[in-house]
Every structure is written in C-alpha cells, then in structure tokens.
Write a protein that holds these residues in place. Structure first.
Motif, PDB file in Angstrom:
ATOM      1  N   LYS A 174       0.832  -1.208   0.000  1.00  8.35           N
ATOM      2  CA  LYS A 174       0.000   0.000   0.000  1.00  8.35           C
ATOM      3  C   LYS A 174       0.868   1.260   0.000  1.00  8.35           C
ATOM      4  N   ILE A 175       1.947   1.253   0.759  1.00  6.92           N
ATOM      5  CA  ILE A 175       2.873   2.395   0.786  1.00  6.92           C
ATOM      6  C   ILE A 175       3.475   2.602  -0.610  1.00  6.92           C
ATOM      7  N   CYS A 176       3.867   1.517  -1.262  1.00  7.38           N
ATOM      8  CA  CYS A 176       4.429   1.617  -2.615  1.00  7.38           C
ATOM      9  C   CYS A 176       3.398   2.180  -3.585  1.00  7.38           C
ATOM     10  N   MET A 177       2.154   1.738  -3.473  1.00  3.06           N
ATOM     11  CA  MET A 177       1.099   2.230  -4.362  1.00  3.06           C
ATOM     12  C   MET A 177       0.832   3.712  -4.118  1.00  3.06           C
ATOM     13  N   GLN A 178       0.937   4.155  -2.876  1.00  3.41           N
ATOM     14  CA  GLN A 178       0.726   5.563  -2.556  1.00  3.41           C
ATOM     15  C   GLN A 178       1.836   6.438  -3.125  1.00  3.41           C
ATOM     16  N   ALA A 179       2.982   5.828  -3.398  1.00  3.04           N
ATOM     17  CA  ALA A 179       4.098   6.582  -3.983  1.00  3.04           C
ATOM     18  C   ALA A 179       3.830   6.908  -5.458  1.00  3.04           C
ATOM     19  N   GLY A 180       2.683   6.489  -5.958  1.00  2.00           N
ATOM     20  CA  GLY A 180       2.298   6.852  -7.318  1.00  2.00           C
ATOM     21  C   GLY A 180       2.947   6.015  -8.395  1.00  2.00           C
ATOM     22  N   GLY A 181       3.246   4.773  -8.091  1.00  2.00           N
ATOM     23  CA  GLY A 181       3.827   3.908  -9.112  1.00  2.00           C
ATOM     24  C   GLY A 181       5.310   4.097  -9.303  1.00  2.00           C
ATOM     25  N   HIS A 182       5.944   4.799  -8.391  1.00  2.00           N
ATOM     26  CA  HIS A 182       7.379   5.040  -8.533  1.00  2.00           C
ATOM     27  C   HIS A 182       8.226   4.064  -7.728  1.00  2.00           C
ATOM     28  N   THR A 183       7.585   3.094  -7.095  1.00  2.00           N
ATOM     29  CA  THR A 183       8.306   2.168  -6.244  1.00  2.00           C
ATOM     30  C   THR A 183       7.932   0.737  -6.607  1.00  2.00           C
ATOM     31  N   THR A 184       8.934  -0.119  -6.670  1.00  2.00           N
ATOM     32  CA  THR A 184       8.731  -1.544  -6.910  1.00  2.00           C
ATOM     33  C   THR A 184       8.920  -2.274  -5.593  1.00  2.00           C
ATOM     34  N   LEU A 185       8.019  -3.191  -5.275  1.00  2.00           N
ATOM     35  CA  LEU A 185       8.134  -3.997  -4.058  1.00  2.00           C
ATOM     36  C   LEU A 185       8.634  -5.384  -4.421  1.00  2.00           C
ATOM     37  N   MET A 186       9.725  -5.772  -3.786  1.00  2.00           N
ATOM     38  CA  MET A 186      10.246  -7.136  -3.902  1.00  2.00           C
ATOM     39  C   MET A 186      10.113  -7.794  -2.533  1.00  2.00           C
ATOM     40  N   VAL A 187       9.756  -9.063  -2.531  1.00  2.00           N
ATOM     41  CA  VAL A 187       9.645  -9.828  -1.289  1.00  2.00           C
ATOM     42  C   VAL A 187      10.603 -11.007  -1.389  1.00  2.00           C
ATOM     43  N   TRP A 188      11.575 -11.034  -0.492  1.00  2.00           N
ATOM     44  CA  TRP A 188      12.579 -12.099  -0.437  1.00  2.00           C
ATOM     45  C   TRP A 188      12.276 -12.956   0.785  1.00  2.00           C
ATOM     46  N   ALA A 189      12.079 -14.253   0.585  1.00  2.00           N
ATOM     47  CA  ALA A 189      11.758 -15.141   1.705  1.00  2.00           C
ATOM     48  C   ALA A 189      12.400 -16.501   1.490  1.00  2.00           C
ATOM     49  N   ASP A 190      12.518 -17.227   2.586  1.00  2.00           N
ATOM     50  CA  ASP A 190      13.016 -18.599   2.535  1.00  2.00           C
ATOM     51  C   ASP A 190      11.851 -19.531   2.254  1.00  2.00           C
ATOM     52  N   LEU A 191      12.040 -20.410   1.323  1.00  2.00           N
ATOM     53  CA  LEU A 191      11.051 -21.421   0.988  1.00  2.00           C
ATOM     54  C   LEU A 191      11.404 -22.659   1.811  1.00  2.00           C
ATOM     55  N   ASP A 192      10.883 -22.685   3.041  1.00  2.00           N
ATOM     56  CA  ASP A 192      11.221 -23.758   3.978  1.00  2.00           C
ATOM     57  C   ASP A 192      10.565 -25.070   3.579  1.00  2.00           C
ATOM     58  N   HIS A 193      10.860 -26.118   4.337  1.00  2.00           N
ATOM     59  CA  HIS A 193      10.387 -27.460   4.015  1.00  2.00           C
ATOM     60  C   HIS A 193       8.874 -27.616   4.113  1.00  2.00           C
ATOM     61  N   ASP A 194       8.199 -26.679   4.766  1.00  2.00           N
ATOM     62  CA  ASP A 194       6.740 -26.775   4.860  1.00  2.00           C
ATOM     63  C   ASP A 194       6.056 -26.266   3.594  1.00  2.00           C
ATOM     64  N   MET A 195       6.824 -25.773   2.647  1.00  2.00           N
ATOM     65  CA  MET A 195       6.290 -25.274   1.377  1.00  2.00           C
ATOM     66  C   MET A 195       6.864 -26.107   0.240  1.00  2.00           C
ATOM     67  N   GLU A 196       5.975 -26.582  -0.598  1.00  2.12           N
ATOM     68  CA  GLU A 196       6.383 -27.419  -1.729  1.00  2.12           C
ATOM     69  C   GLU A 196       7.104 -26.608  -2.806  1.00  2.12           C
ATOM     70  N   ASN A 197       6.577 -25.385  -3.064  1.00  2.00           N
ATOM     71  CA  ASN A 197       7.154 -24.580  -4.139  1.00  2.00           C
ATOM     72  C   ASN A 197       6.823 -23.108  -3.909  1.00  2.00           C
ATOM     73  N   GLY A 198       7.356 -22.267  -4.777  1.00  2.00           N
ATOM     74  CA  GLY A 198       7.157 -20.825  -4.650  1.00  2.00           C
ATOM     75  C   GLY A 198       5.708 -20.410  -4.770  1.00  2.00           C
ATOM     76  N   ASP A 199       4.954 -21.077  -5.625  1.00  2.00           N
ATOM     77  CA  ASP A 199       3.540 -20.725  -5.798  1.00  2.00           C
ATOM     78  C   ASP A 199       2.746 -20.950  -4.515  1.00  2.00           C
ATOM     79  N   GLN A 200       3.088 -21.983  -3.772  1.00  2.00           N
ATOM     80  CA  GLN A 200       2.389 -22.255  -2.515  1.00  2.00           C
ATOM     81  C   GLN A 200       2.643 -21.138  -1.495  1.00  2.00           C
ATOM     82  N   LEU A 201       3.890 -20.705  -1.372  1.00  2.00           N
ATOM     83  CA  LEU A 201       4.203 -19.613  -0.448  1.00  2.00           C
ATOM     84  C   LEU A 201       3.601 -18.300  -0.946  1.00  2.00           C
TER      85      LEU A 201
END
Length: 189
Positions: free
Chosen positions: A65-92
């Motif tokens: 929401k903060i990025c969207m309020q910046a008027g499209g001038h900010t890209t949000l990246m989310v970096w996370a560990d795909l632990d053993h409880d997740m089969e793949n990236g789509d699940q997380l």
C-alpha cells in the motif's frame, strides 16, 4: 520505458544478523535496472528487515500500500526462505495473496510484487553460485563474511544478463528469475 525511483525489498532476518541485504544490494546494483532513474543521492534499494516469515507475510500488504501511494514510482520485492513446509514458490506466494486479500488488495495490485523465494535459504543459492552445486533439500552452510555473498550476487547478475553461464539453476532460483524477468518485461512498456 517505465520510470521508477526505488525498489523496496522486504526480507527475512534481523538488521546486522542477515546476509540478505548484502546479497540484494549487490545484486540490484550489478543488474543496474534501466527503469531506475539515476538521481543524485537516490538510494534505489531500501531494505526492510522483517524477522521471520510470518512477520514478513503480515508486513507485505502494508508495504505494498505504501508503494502504491508513492504513485507507481516504487517496486516492491519480497525475499523469503522457501522452507520445508512449502512445496514450491507458488504455494508460499499463495500465503502472501491470502494476507493481501484480507486488507483489500486487488489481484492486479498484488501481481505487481516481485517474489524471490530461496529454497531452503539464500545460502543455498550462494553455495550454488560460488561452487556450481547445492542441495535444496538441505540448508546451505551459514556464512559469516560478506565477500562470498557479494561474489555470488555478482555471479547471479551476470547469469541474468546472459554474460555468464554454468550449470542449470536450482528450481527455486529458476522460479525467482522468472519473476524478475516478468518485472523487466513490464517495465519495458
């Protein structure tokens, strides 16, 4: 070409105790995204330490929401560990979507986020990028120094830009690279 001023990177870990900001900063600097406008004093990368994955999932909608309020001038990246409880990236990614829906974020807005999920930890990618091998079913060795982290990030940037080849990427790295390429393609329009 679209024009942005900043990339906000949410990641797991605590300030001063995580290698993630080093890897992310060196990678983004080496990639030198064409859509980031060079400006004096502009810090293109803003890391946001989120602790564990649960806290990261809870924080993502607010940061989007903060990025969207910046008027499209900010890209949000989310970096996370795909632990053993997740089969793949789509699940997380589905867990992040559930959290985003709960606060009224649309699918179109959610699809603007770039997700980068390393299986089992970012250290696995670093091991692969520095040695050519890793076993994503096991945690990669912990790193205490920034140099191998930075070297791996530069190697990944070269792979992304096509100037370095090597063995095929591990599945989680391949999945995450597809998300980066999708962003690059969006920014061309």
């Amino acid at each position: 070409m679209a024009s942005r001023t900043q990339i906000v990177c949410l990641h797991e870990g605590k300030k001063g105790r995580s290698i993630d900001p080093v890897f992310i900063r060196v990678l983004l600097k080496a990639l030198d995204p064409a859509w980031i406008r060079p400006r004096q004093g502009n810090n293109i990368f803003r890391p946001v330490d989120c602790g564990g994955r649960k806290a990261l999932i809870e924080k993502m909608p607010q940061e989007l929401k903060i990025c969207m309020q910046a008027g499209g001038h900010t890209t949000l990246m989310v970096w996370a560990d795909l632990d053993h409880d997740m089969e793949n990236g789509d699940q997380l990614k589905g867990q992040f979507w559930h959290s985003a829906q709960a606060v009224g974020i649309s699918r179109e807005q959610f699809d603007e986020v770039v997700f980068v999920f390393a299986k089992d930890r970012l250290e696995n990618w670093i091991q692969f990028l520095n040695t050519g091998v890793t076993d994503e079913s096991q945690e990669g060795p912990r790193l205490k120094h920034d140099r191998p982290v930075a070297d791996a990030a530069r190697s990944l940037a070269k792979r992304c830009q096509g100037s370095e080849s090597g063995p095929p990427n591990p599945p989680s790295l391949q999945w995450s690279c597809q998300n980066w390429r999708a962003l690059v393609e969006r920014m061309r329009t």
